[in-house]
Motif scaffolding. Structure first.
Motif, PDB file in Angstrom:
ATOM      1  N   PHE A 156     -10.925   8.093   8.231  1.00 31.29           N
ATOM      2  CA  PHE A 156     -12.252   8.164   8.842  1.00 31.29           C
ATOM      3  C   PHE A 156     -13.126   6.975   8.453  1.00 31.29           C
ATOM      4  N   GLY A 157     -12.578   6.035   7.682  1.00 32.03           N
ATOM      5  CA  GLY A 157     -13.326   4.855   7.280  1.00 32.03           C
ATOM      6  C   GLY A 157     -13.267   3.776   8.350  1.00 32.03           C
ATOM      7  N   SER A 158     -13.671   2.562   7.974  1.00 32.84           N
ATOM      8  CA  SER A 158     -13.708   1.461   8.939  1.00 32.84           C
ATOM      9  C   SER A 158     -12.311   0.959   9.294  1.00 32.84           C
ATOM     10  N   ARG A 159     -11.335   1.263   8.455  1.00 32.33           N
ATOM     11  CA  ARG A 159      -9.927   1.015   8.771  1.00 32.33           C
ATOM     12  C   ARG A 159      -9.071   1.906   7.897  1.00 32.33           C
ATOM     13  N   GLY A 160      -7.780   1.956   8.220  1.00 33.04           N
ATOM     14  CA  GLY A 160      -6.863   2.755   7.427  1.00 33.04           C
ATOM     15  C   GLY A 160      -6.150   1.930   6.379  1.00 33.04           C
ATOM     16  N   ALA A 161      -4.907   2.274   6.138  1.00 33.69           N
ATOM     17  CA  ALA A 161      -4.114   1.589   5.113  1.00 33.69           C
ATOM     18  C   ALA A 161      -3.777   0.165   5.534  1.00 33.69           C
ATOM     19  N   SER A 162      -3.465  -0.663   4.552  1.00 27.63           N
ATOM     20  CA  SER A 162      -2.907  -1.994   4.818  1.00 27.63           C
ATOM     21  C   SER A 162      -1.819  -2.261   3.788  1.00 27.63           C
ATOM     22  N   PHE A 163      -0.892  -3.131   4.140  1.00 27.64           N
ATOM     23  CA  PHE A 163       0.167  -3.490   3.204  1.00 27.64           C
ATOM     24  C   PHE A 163      -0.413  -4.124   1.947  1.00 27.64           C
ATOM     25  N   GLU A 164      -1.465  -4.931   2.133  1.00 28.57           N
ATOM     26  CA  GLU A 164      -2.102  -5.597   0.999  1.00 28.57           C
ATOM     27  C   GLU A 164      -2.679  -4.587   0.013  1.00 28.57           C
ATOM     28  N   ASP A 165      -3.291  -3.522   0.549  1.00 27.66           N
ATOM     29  CA  ASP A 165      -3.832  -2.467  -0.313  1.00 27.66           C
ATOM     30  C   ASP A 165      -2.734  -1.865  -1.186  1.00 27.66           C
ATOM     31  N   VAL A 166      -1.624  -1.543  -0.553  1.00 29.22           N
ATOM     32  CA  VAL A 166      -0.531  -0.876  -1.258  1.00 29.22           C
ATOM     33  C   VAL A 166       0.064  -1.782  -2.328  1.00 29.22           C
ATOM     34  N   VAL A 167       0.181  -3.067  -2.038  1.00 31.12           N
ATOM     35  CA  VAL A 167       0.689  -4.013  -3.039  1.00 31.12           C
ATOM     36  C   VAL A 167      -0.214  -4.004  -4.267  1.00 31.12           C
ATOM     37  N   LEU A 168      -1.512  -4.008  -4.056  1.00 31.84           N
ATOM     38  CA  LEU A 168      -2.469  -3.972  -5.166  1.00 31.84           C
ATOM     39  C   LEU A 168      -2.364  -2.666  -5.945  1.00 31.84           C
ATOM     40  N   MET A 169      -2.252  -1.556  -5.225  1.00 31.10           N
ATOM     41  CA  MET A 169      -2.156  -0.249  -5.873  1.00 31.10           C
ATOM     42  C   MET A 169      -0.880  -0.138  -6.697  1.00 31.10           C
ATOM     43  N   LYS A 170       0.213  -0.647  -6.148  1.00 30.10           N
ATOM     44  CA  LYS A 170       1.497  -0.607  -6.864  1.00 30.10           C
ATOM     45  C   LYS A 170       1.437  -1.465  -8.118  1.00 30.10           C
ATOM     46  N   LYS A 171       0.777  -2.610  -8.006  1.00 25.87           N
ATOM     47  CA  LYS A 171       0.605  -3.495  -9.161  1.00 25.87           C
ATOM     48  C   LYS A 171      -0.151  -2.787 -10.272  1.00 25.87           C
ATOM     49  N   ALA A 172      -1.134  -1.975  -9.875  1.00 25.55           N
ATOM     50  CA  ALA A 172      -1.981  -1.292 -10.857  1.00 25.55           C
ATOM     51  C   ALA A 172      -1.307  -0.091 -11.500  1.00 25.55           C
ATOM     52  N   VAL A 173      -0.565   0.705 -10.706  1.00 24.69           N
ATOM     53  CA  VAL A 173      -0.033   1.968 -11.236  1.00 24.69           C
ATOM     54  C   VAL A 173       1.429   1.875 -11.657  1.00 24.69           C
ATOM     55  N   GLY A 174       2.148   0.872 -11.177  1.00 24.81           N
ATOM     56  CA  GLY A 174       3.565   0.776 -11.509  1.00 24.81           C
ATOM     57  C   GLY A 174       4.302   2.039 -11.104  1.00 24.81           C
ATOM     58  N   ASN A 175       5.019   2.611 -12.063  1.00 24.37           N
ATOM     59  CA  ASN A 175       5.723   3.868 -11.808  1.00 24.37           C
ATOM     60  C   ASN A 175       5.054   5.053 -12.503  1.00 24.37           C
ATOM     61  N   LYS A 176       3.807   4.858 -12.949  1.00 24.22           N
ATOM     62  CA  LYS A 176       3.108   5.919 -13.687  1.00 24.22           C
ATOM     63  C   LYS A 176       2.714   7.067 -12.772  1.00 24.22           C
ATOM     64  N   ILE A 177       2.208   6.740 -11.587  1.00 28.50           N
ATOM     65  CA  ILE A 177       1.913   7.755 -10.579  1.00 28.50           C
ATOM     66  C   ILE A 177       2.375   7.234  -9.225  1.00 28.50           C
ATOM     67  N   LYS A 178       2.326   8.068  -8.205  1.00 27.16           N
ATOM     68  CA  LYS A 178       2.855   7.713  -6.888  1.00 27.16           C
ATOM     69  C   LYS A 178       1.742   7.231  -5.955  1.00 27.16           C
ATOM     70  N   ILE A 179       2.157   6.717  -4.799  1.00 26.73           N
ATOM     71  CA  ILE A 179       1.221   6.181  -3.817  1.00 26.73           C
ATOM     72  C   ILE A 179       1.446   6.855  -2.466  1.00 26.73           C
ATOM     73  N   LYS A 180       0.328   7.215  -1.825  1.00 27.47           N
ATOM     74  CA  LYS A 180       0.362   7.726  -0.454  1.00 27.47           C
ATOM     75  C   LYS A 180      -0.406   6.758   0.438  1.00 27.47           C
TER      76      LYS A 180
END
Length: 215
Positions: A156-180
């Protein structure tokens, strides 16, 4: 690829009727989706429709703005857990985050996770409103608050997911928690690209199109 194992089949429009929820659950059963993602008022209906299946019931807390009080979010989460939801996707307080109130953001997530208990809590970052640094910071906050997932968007925001977002999130959380990844994912190619980046769950209203390879 078995996309059905990744999909939270979602219907979060405010106009969703009982008939729409029945169709959503029927599709989830037919395609064996991981879960259905719905508003709290539909939990009882969905639980009844899915009671003899492995399809999880996922609901949303503080949705879609995340700007209500912590107490309101905690009570909403408690109510939905009592109604039998299996997982909750909570919108964090974006205004607090952008104000630098990181401790308040983390404490709110921690309190919601406390009532969620062994059930799954996903924290929606609404990445469209955040800088790269804020995405990384917030993902780390979610880890510290013992959340189970970080999630990109409400849809419902100005845009949805992006590949760039997920890369950043993965960099931050590693394998500690999961990503949706959620928001704007409408076809199998896009879904596969997110999964290849390390996403464990896809939130989409286009689940049938994805698993049947339609565009």
């Amino acid at each position: 690829m078995h996309f059905e194992n990744f999909i939270d089949h979602s219907l979060l429009k405010p106009t969703a009727t009982d008939k729409d929820i029945i169709q959503l659950c029927t599709e989830a059963l037919h395609y064996n989706f991981y879960g259905v993602c719905i508003h709290g008022c539909h939990i009882a209906l969905a639980k009844n429709l899915l009671k003899d299946s492995k399809v999880r019931v996922v609901s949303v807390v503080g949705f879609p703005l995340g700007a209500m009080s912590t107490k309101a979010k905690v009570n909403e989460a408690m109510d939905y857990i009592e109604l039998g939801t299996n997982e909750l996707d909570m919108v964090l307080n974006i205004g607090w985050l952008r104000s630098g109130n990181y401790l308040a953001v983390q404490e709110e997530i921690r309190q919601v996770k406390e009532v969620v208990g062994n059930n799954v809590l996903k924290v929606i970052l609404e990445t469209c409103y955040l800088t790269d640094t804020e995405i990384i910071t917030t993902s780390k906050i979610a880890v510290g608050a013992k959340a189970d997932f970080v999630k990109t968007s409400t849809g419902f925001g100005s845009r949805g997911a992006s590949f760039e977002d997920v890369v950043l999130m993965k960099k931050a959380v590693g394998n500690k928690i999961k990503i949706k990844a959620s928001g704007g994912i409408k076809d199998a190619v896009t879904a596969k690209n997110y999964i290849d980046l390390g996403v464990a769950r896809i939130g989409t209203s286009s689940g049938v199109a994805i698993v049947t390879n339609q565009n």
